[in-house]
Design an enzyme around this catalytic site. Structure first.
Site, short mmCIF file in Angstrom:
data_model
loop_
_atom_site.label_atom_id
_atom_site.label_comp_id
_atom_site.label_asym_id
_atom_site.label_seq_id
_atom_site.Cartn_x
_atom_site.Cartn_y
_atom_site.Cartn_z
N GLU A 166 88.91 -47.49 6.73
CA GLU A 166 88.77 -48.36 8.08
C GLU A 166 89.64 -48.15 8.99
O GLU A 166 89.94 -48.11 10.24
CB GLU A 166 87.87 -49.37 7.92
N GLY A 223 88.49 -50.37 3.23
CA GLY A 223 89.01 -51.04 4.48
C GLY A 223 90.21 -50.17 4.74
O GLY A 223 90.69 -50.31 5.92
N GLU A 241 82.46 -48.84 -0.76
CA GLU A 241 81.91 -50.23 -0.76
C GLU A 241 80.56 -50.36 -1.51
O GLU A 241 80.23 -51.39 -2.04
CB GLU A 241 81.77 -50.67 0.52
N ALA A 276 89.92 -53.58 1.11
CA ALA A 276 89.90 -54.86 1.21
C ALA A 276 90.44 -55.52 -0.32
O ALA A 276 89.97 -54.80 -1.15
CB ALA A 276 88.50 -55.68 1.77
C1 3H9 Z 1 86.43 -53.07 1.07
O1 3H9 Z 1 87.26 -52.44 1.43
C2 3H9 Z 1 85.50 -53.68 2.01
C3 3H9 Z 1 85.92 -53.40 3.74
O2 3H9 Z 1 85.11 -52.41 4.07
C4 3H9 Z 1 85.56 -54.56 4.37
C5 3H9 Z 1 86.63 -55.68 4.72
C6 3H9 Z 1 86.34 -56.73 5.57
N1 3H9 Z 1 91.07 -55.16 -4.22
O3 3H9 Z 1 91.79 -48.83 -10.51
P1 3H9 Z 1 92.97 -49.03 -10.94
C7 3H9 Z 1 93.44 -53.63 -8.66
S1 3H9 Z 1 85.99 -53.23 -0.49
C8 3H9 Z 1 91.89 -55.80 -5.34
O4 3H9 Z 1 93.39 -49.20 -12.30
P2 3H9 Z 1 94.02 -46.58 -9.96
C9 3H9 Z 1 92.79 -53.36 -10.01
O5 3H9 Z 1 92.05 -54.65 -10.38
C10 3H9 Z 1 87.05 -52.42 -1.30
N2 3H9 Z 1 92.40 -55.30 -6.53
O6 3H9 Z 1 94.12 -48.10 -10.33
C11 3H9 Z 1 93.92 -53.24 -11.01
O7 3H9 Z 1 94.39 -54.33 -11.48
P3 3H9 Z 1 94.85 -54.69 -12.74
C12 3H9 Z 1 86.69 -50.80 -1.30
C13 3H9 Z 1 92.22 -54.07 -6.76
O8 3H9 Z 1 95.40 -46.25 -9.78
C14 3H9 Z 1 94.82 -52.33 -10.03
O9 3H9 Z 1 94.42 -52.66 -8.87
N3 3H9 Z 1 87.82 -50.19 -2.18
C15 3H9 Z 1 91.56 -53.28 -5.66
O10 3H9 Z 1 93.36 -45.90 -11.24
C16 3H9 Z 1 94.86 -51.17 -10.41
O11 3H9 Z 1 93.69 -50.39 -10.32
C17 3H9 Z 1 87.54 -49.87 -3.44
O12 3H9 Z 1 86.21 -50.23 -3.90
C18 3H9 Z 1 91.31 -54.00 -4.71
N4 3H9 Z 1 90.58 -53.10 -3.49
O13 3H9 Z 1 93.06 -46.24 -8.91
C19 3H9 Z 1 88.46 -49.19 -4.27
N5 3H9 Z 1 91.62 -52.01 -6.00
O14 3H9 Z 1 96.31 -53.90 -12.92
C20 3H9 Z 1 88.75 -49.77 -5.42
C21 3H9 Z 1 92.36 -51.92 -7.11
O15 3H9 Z 1 95.31 -56.29 -12.54
N6 3H9 Z 1 89.92 -49.30 -6.08
N7 3H9 Z 1 92.85 -53.29 -7.71
O16 3H9 Z 1 93.96 -54.59 -13.65
C22 3H9 Z 1 90.30 -47.99 -6.71
O17 3H9 Z 1 89.25 -47.27 -6.46
C23 3H9 Z 1 91.18 -47.67 -7.40
O18 3H9 Z 1 91.94 -48.92 -7.56
C24 3H9 Z 1 92.32 -46.86 -6.92
C25 3H9 Z 1 93.34 -46.84 -7.79
C26 3H9 Z 1 91.78 -45.52 -6.71
C27 3H9 Z 1 92.67 -47.70 -5.37
#
Ligand code: 3H9
Length: 655
Positions: free
Chosen positions: A110, A107, A130, A68
């Protein structure tokens, strides 16, 4: 193959009767409002278009869906919600197949669970992180995942936030197939094959039975690891509910819990940490500066710190040249490094082939001239200015002109070390925390003359080592030790004013620190800080308040746990309050005419937080730290500050 557009971020193309829907919402294809609306529009089209017999869902670039959109949390929800999209996919009349081309997280995972079949690229990672954000999955994972994997595995995965590779996802039953290439083609083919067949809807499956003791053990193990955080405990409860409640009831309870946690202080703090981590290591004005190429890292000194740094560098894929003064010391250094790698093999963090590959990239020698091959040399020798400056002067004559020199000093002035060299612009600080192969934090010290590309290279190397680099200017003790000193000073003032060590420690532990300050002191040993205080005694401001209780403990030989006594006493190794220490504190109060008063836990933590955040403000004003979030990361990753409180700057702001 007509190109269809369903929203700014969702496009489609029909291949042989299969509508391939692509989510393209950089940087991580998060399920923002436009993505959700576009997916609904794609489903609308697939529903009515007779030429579309099935759909395949994939992500553009290297990510499937990172989850999300965390930036939307805290804002009013916009329909359609992710659960609405997901329920529609699961109930869809035509087959929906997930083509998992990269990370499918939160998400994103999911979304795949709602599909009728899942195919992953072998490099893809899948998981539900999460709880790291202080929330539970909010779009069905707590109810659908256990229907695929069974309850114990779902408890472990969701409550730990652990990501799994495609192979493990296959063996756990999360995905149905793994391919090495063309995951979209494979998904389209499977989708076509499902036309006219009964569809396997995850939500309609029954949760597989698990033996009661396995279940209880999984829940107890997960609860123990939750360390006082609420989200993992709620995740365990919800996953267990999936086995006993109808799907609709479980989903409603999950949603209610998700919304409640999303608005909690814990989630706000962890979101702050998430974005602070992404911002850390970015330096304003240096966005376009290119890092120098680094393949070979030299490490001078292979003691406790140097060997840890060597392992981190080997883990990062570098060739490593360790240097010691004698062949005997070099042999011992090599043994220490291979010992750490052996330990990683024993604990399952590394396989034997990984260890052997690393050892092949390692040289440990007494011949410093071998450092001519290094692109970056990190010194990890005794923390003494003369030793370090002489070393850097010698290195000047050995390393290539474009090689970078980094000092791992904790307390010395890196500008003074740099000034002793012919090229101070190539010197930078890399302050690792011990044990350096385990601890994530590295303070990257931007010295007065460090060249921009030297700083950028140091940051790039730290990231490749899997570390969390935080940039900091030159000050005694850098960010972490400056704040830690202020925190310790305040705690000692409170001792004189009426609190006892175990009261302060209990307040800190209740707040979420793994261990109280005085217990940490006893574990680390009191003598190093004592020696430092004695060195500083001559230059200390005589008018400043000074608490000498720690000095008196050291004078009495109470050096901490190793000595069997320090701030506490350790009969049979168990930490216990020592009446002798209480008596000493009372004596000091009496000598200074201090009338002791009672401190409750809240006042103790409030005073310590204020001391930390005031010092943090000073660091920001001095330009030593660039952002409050950087200070929070240092304290969380180097000093045990509980991440679910967001760090001292964030927590002080909340108060
Ligand atoms: C969820 O899903 C809730 C659901 O269950 C329910 C919903 C109803 N949103 O980490 P990076 C940005 S909760 C917004 O350096 P990588 C990050 O801020 C979510 N922004 O890249 C950064 O921005 P900037 C559960 C996001 O290649 C840029 O993307 N998911 C999000 O090393 C690059 O990020 C997580 O907790 C996001 N969800 O790694 C996963 N994610 O360039 C969280 C990233 O401006 N994310 N950004 O600084 C990660 O683990 C890593 O970002 C990922 C990529 C592995 C995806």
């Amino acid at each position: 193959m007509p190109d269809l557009r369903f929203s700014d971020t969702i496009s489609g193309s029909v291949r042989n009767g299969v509508l391939v829907v692509t989510i393209d919402n950089p940087p991580v294809n998060a399920t923002s409002a436009d993505v959700r609306a576009g997916l609904m529009a794609a489903l609308d089209r697939a529903e009515v278009d007779a030429t579309v017999q099935a759909i395949a869902l994939t992500g553009a670039g290297n990510t499937f869906v990172g989850g999300a959109d965390i930036k939307e949390f805290g804002k009013p929800p916009v329909e359609p919600t992710l659960p609405q999209v997901i329920e529609r996919i699961e109930a869809f009349r035509k087959a929906a197949v997930a083509a998992i081309n990269g990370a499918a997280l939160g998400g994103g995972c999911e979304l795949t669970l709602a599909c009728h079949h899942r195919i992953a690229l072998s490099s893809a990672k899948i998981g539900l992180p999460e709880v790291k954000l202080g929330i539970v999955p909010g779009a069905g994972a707590t109810q659908r995942l256990p229907r695929l994997t069974g309850t114990p595995a779902a408890i472990e995965l969701i409550s730990s936030a652990r990501l799994v590779g495609a192979g493990e996802a296959r063996s756990l039953g999360i995905v149905d197939a793994v391919v090495d290439a063309d995951v979209v083609g494979a998904a389209a083919e499977v989708a076509k094959g499902l036309v006219g067949k009964p569809l396997r809807r995850t939500g309609a499956l029954t949760v597989p039975d698990a033996p009661a003791d396995t279940l209880e053990k999984a829940a107890a193990d997960a609860a123990r690891k939750a360390k006082g955080q609420r989200a993992p405990l709620e995740a365990i409860r919800l996953v267990r509910l999936a086995a006993t409640a109808p799907l609709a009831e479980g989903l409603a309870e999950e949603r209610r819990t998700f919304l409640e946690l999303r608005d909690s202080d814990e989630a706000a703090a962890l979101r702050h940490v998430f974005f602070a981590e992404r911002a850390a290591g970015k330096v304003d004005g240096l966005e376009t500066v290119k890092a120098r190429k680094v393949d070979v890292i030299g490490i001078v000194g292979t003691g406790l710190m140097g060997s840890g740094i060597a392992v981190a560098a080997l883990n990062g894929g570098y060739r490593v040249i360790g240097v010691e003064q004698t062949q005997d010391a070099a042999d011992k250094g090599r043994e220490r490094i291979s010992g750490l790698l052996d330990k990683a093999v024993q604990t399952g963090r590394l396989d034997a082939a990984g260890r052997d590959g690393r050892l092949q990239r390692l040289t440990v020698t007494s011949d410093a001239s071998e450092l001519a091959a290094a692109d970056l040399v990190i010194e990890a020798v005794f923390d003494d200015l003369v030793v370090k400056t002489e070393l850097f002067q010698r290195l000047d004559n050995i390393v290539r002109p474009d090689a970078i020199l980094a000092t791992n000093t904790s307390y010395l002035d890196p500008n003074a070390i740099a000034a002793a060299t012919a090229h101070p612009e190539r010197v930078v600080g890399l302050h690792f925390f011990s044990p350096a192969h385990i601890m994530r934090l590295v303070e990257v010290v931007n010295c007065a003359k460090s060249a921009p590309d030297v700083l950028v290279t140091a940051l790039a190397v730290a990231k490749k080592l899997g570390k969390l680099p935080v940039v900091c200017g030159v000050t005694e003790g850098f960010i972490g030790n400056r704040i830690f000193s202020a925190y310790r000073r305040e705690a000692e003032f409170m001792l004189e004013d009426g609190a006892l060590p175990h009261e302060i420690d209990a307040a800190l532990e209740a707040y979420g620190f793994p261990m109280g300050l005085f217990a940490v002191y006893d574990m680390a040993g009191l003598e190093i800080a004592w020696a430092k205080r004695k060195r500083q005694a001559a230059t200390r401001d005589p008018a400043a308040r000074y608490v000498d209780i720690a000095d008196r403990l050291c004078e009495a030989g109470r050096f901490g746990q190793k000595a069997g006594k320090g701030w506490y006493v350790y009969p049979n190794g168990k930490r216990s309050v020592d009446p002798d220490v209480t008596a000493l504190i009372e004596q000091v109060r009496a000598e200074k005419d201090i009338e002791p008063r009672h401190f409750n836990a809240d006042e103790i933590t409030a005073r310590l937080l204020k001391a930390m955040s005031d010092e943090g403000e000073a660091l920001l004003a001095e330009g030593v730290a660039a952002r409050p979030g950087d200070i929070d990361l240092v304290m969380i990753n180097g000093y045990g500050f509980p991440s679910h409180r967001g760090g001292p700057m964030f927590a002080a702001g909340r108060r």
